[in-house]
Design a protein around this motif. Structure first.
Motif, short mmCIF file in Angstrom:
data_model
loop_
_atom_site.label_atom_id
_atom_site.label_comp_id
_atom_site.label_asym_id
_atom_site.label_seq_id
_atom_site.Cartn_x
_atom_site.Cartn_y
_atom_site.Cartn_z
N UNK A 235 72.13 -25.71 41.00
CA UNK A 235 73.26 -24.54 41.04
C UNK A 235 74.70 -25.29 40.50
N UNK A 236 75.28 -26.19 40.93
CA UNK A 236 76.07 -26.44 40.97
C UNK A 236 76.23 -27.05 39.18
N UNK A 237 75.54 -27.90 39.24
CA UNK A 237 75.79 -28.67 37.02
C UNK A 237 75.50 -27.01 36.29
N UNK A 238 74.45 -26.39 36.75
CA UNK A 238 74.56 -25.04 35.55
C UNK A 238 75.17 -24.07 35.63
N UNK A 239 76.51 -23.59 36.65
CA UNK A 239 77.33 -22.49 36.61
C UNK A 239 78.69 -23.91 36.08
N UNK A 240 78.67 -25.49 35.98
CA UNK A 240 79.52 -25.49 36.02
C UNK A 240 79.86 -25.94 34.67
N UNK A 275 77.03 -17.34 43.61
CA UNK A 275 78.38 -18.05 42.64
C UNK A 275 78.70 -17.19 40.90
N UNK A 276 77.76 -17.00 41.10
CA UNK A 276 77.95 -16.25 39.48
C UNK A 276 78.85 -16.02 39.15
N UNK A 277 79.72 -15.49 38.48
CA UNK A 277 80.46 -15.44 37.84
C UNK A 277 80.32 -13.58 36.37
N UNK A 278 79.41 -14.08 36.37
CA UNK A 278 79.02 -13.49 34.59
C UNK A 278 77.47 -12.76 35.15
N UNK A 279 76.74 -12.22 34.53
CA UNK A 279 75.80 -11.42 34.99
C UNK A 279 74.98 -12.58 34.77
#
Length: 285
Positions: A235-240, A275-279
Motif C-alpha cells: 500500500x505505502x509503496x504504491x501510493x508513494x 488512503x488513495x487521493x485518486x480514483x
C-alpha cells in the motif's frame, strides 16, 4: 450494449461520481445511467408494528407511526428524484445530454447485482451519504459491493480530475495479466501515458516480466509506457509512487479465487481505497 452506471446520492462524492461517469462514458462510447437507490435498510417501504405494543388502546399510535414511516419514504423518494435531476444537469455540463435516470427501491448491493449484467463499469463514491466518519474511511456498502459484484468498479474520492497519466499495479499473476490484457485494448485509457509498477524483489526475472508487460502494452498502441520495480509494503509503496509521479488513476485487479488470497488482496484493496487521493479502477478476472 452495456452501460456506465454512476451511483449518486446526497454525499460529498456525488459530484465526483457524475464527473467520473461522464468521462468514462465518453471515453468508451457507452450510455451513461445515473442510478439512485432508495435502500430498504434505510427507508423501508412499510413498517409492520402489529404486536409491538400488544395493547388495543395503542392502535392509534401504531397507525400514526406507520403513516410517519410511509411519509418518510415518500420524502426520500422525492429527494432522490431531485438528486437525479441535479446529476443530469451536471453531466449535461460535461457533454452527456441524454443520460438515463434510474431510481430503484431495494437493498443497495442486491440492486447493483441485478444490474451488473448490463453494466460495463460501475462508478461509486468512496463514501455514501449514510457514512459519517472521517473522509479517509470507506462506506460499508462499498466493501460489500466490491466483494459481491464481478463487474469493473471505479471508486472515486470527492473531487474528480480527468486522468492524464495512469498507474497499473502489476505482479505478473494470472489476474494481473488479465487486467493488463483488457486495459491495453480498452479505449478508456488510449493515448494516456502508463506506469507499470511491480512491488517485489529487484531480480532479473521480475525485470523480464515487467519488460514483457511493457511490450504487450506497446503492441496495443501504448507508446509511452514506464516500468518500475520497487521493494516495500504494497500500500505505502504504491501510493508513494503514485504521488511522486503525479499519476491520476490507479488500475489494479481485485481478489482471486482462494479464500486466503481473497482475504489478503481484499485487505490491500480496502487500505488503498481508504488512503488513495485518486480514483481506483478495480478489475476482476
Amino acid at each position: 450494449m452495456k452501460n456506465i452506471v454512476a451511483c449518486i446520492d446526497n454525499s460529498d462524492a456525488a459530484g465526483a461520481v457524475c464527473d467520473a461517469g461522464s468521462w468514462i462514458s465518453q471515453r468508451v462510447d457507452r450510455p451513461l445511467v445515473l442510478l439512485h437507490v432508495l435502500d430498504k435498510s434505510v427507508y423501508p417501504a412499510k413498517m409492520d408494528l402489529s404486536g409491538n405494543l400488544g395493547l388495543s388502546s395503542r392502535t392509534h399510535l401504531m397507525e400514526e407511526l406507520a403513516d410517519l414511516d410511509i411519509q418518510r419514504s415518500k420524502l426520500a423518494l422525492e429527494q432522490g428524484k431531485l438528486q437525479l435531476e441535479e446529476a443530469r444537469k451536471r453531466v449535461a455540463g460535461r457533454g452527456i445530454n441524454t443520460p438515463e435516470l434510474l431510481q430503484r427501491h431495494g437493498h443497495f448491493v442486491e440492486t447493483l447485482a441485478d444490474l451488473q449484467e448490463d453494466t460495463r463499469i460501475l462508478v461509486l463514491g468512496r463514501q455514501g451519504e449514510d457514512h459519517h466518519s472521517t473522509a479517509r474511511e470507506i462506506g460499508g456498502n462499498l466493501e460489500a459491493v466490491i466483494r459481491t459484484l464481478t463487474c469493473r468498479i471505479l471508486i472515486t474520492p470527492p473531487g474528480f480530475k480527468e486522468p492524464e497519466k495512469v498507474l497499473l499495479a502489476y505482479d505478473a499473476s494470472a489476474t494481473a495479466k488479465q487486467v493488463l490484457y483488457v486495459i491495453a485494448r480498452s479505449p478508456l485509457c488510449k493515448g494516456l501515458p502508463f506506469h507499470l509498477l511491480m512491488i517485489g524483489e529487484n531480480t532479473e526475472k521480475n525485470q523480464q516480466l515487467l519488460e514483457e508487460a511493457r511490450e504487450e502494452m506497446q503492441a496495443q498502441g501504448h507508446q509511452d509506457v514506464t516500468t518500475a520495480l520497487k521493494q516495500g509494503d504494497v500500500e505505502s509503496t504504491l501510493l508513494s509512487y503514485q504521488k511522486e509521479q503525479q499519476l491520476d488513476l490507479i488500475v489494479m485487479g481485485a481478489y482471486g479465487h482462494s479464500r486466503i488470497r481473497q482475504f489478503l488482496v481484499g485487505s490491500t484493496t480496502t487500505n488503498l481505497l481508504r488512503m488513495s487521493e485518486v480514483p481506483i479502477l478495480l478489475m476482476r478476472q
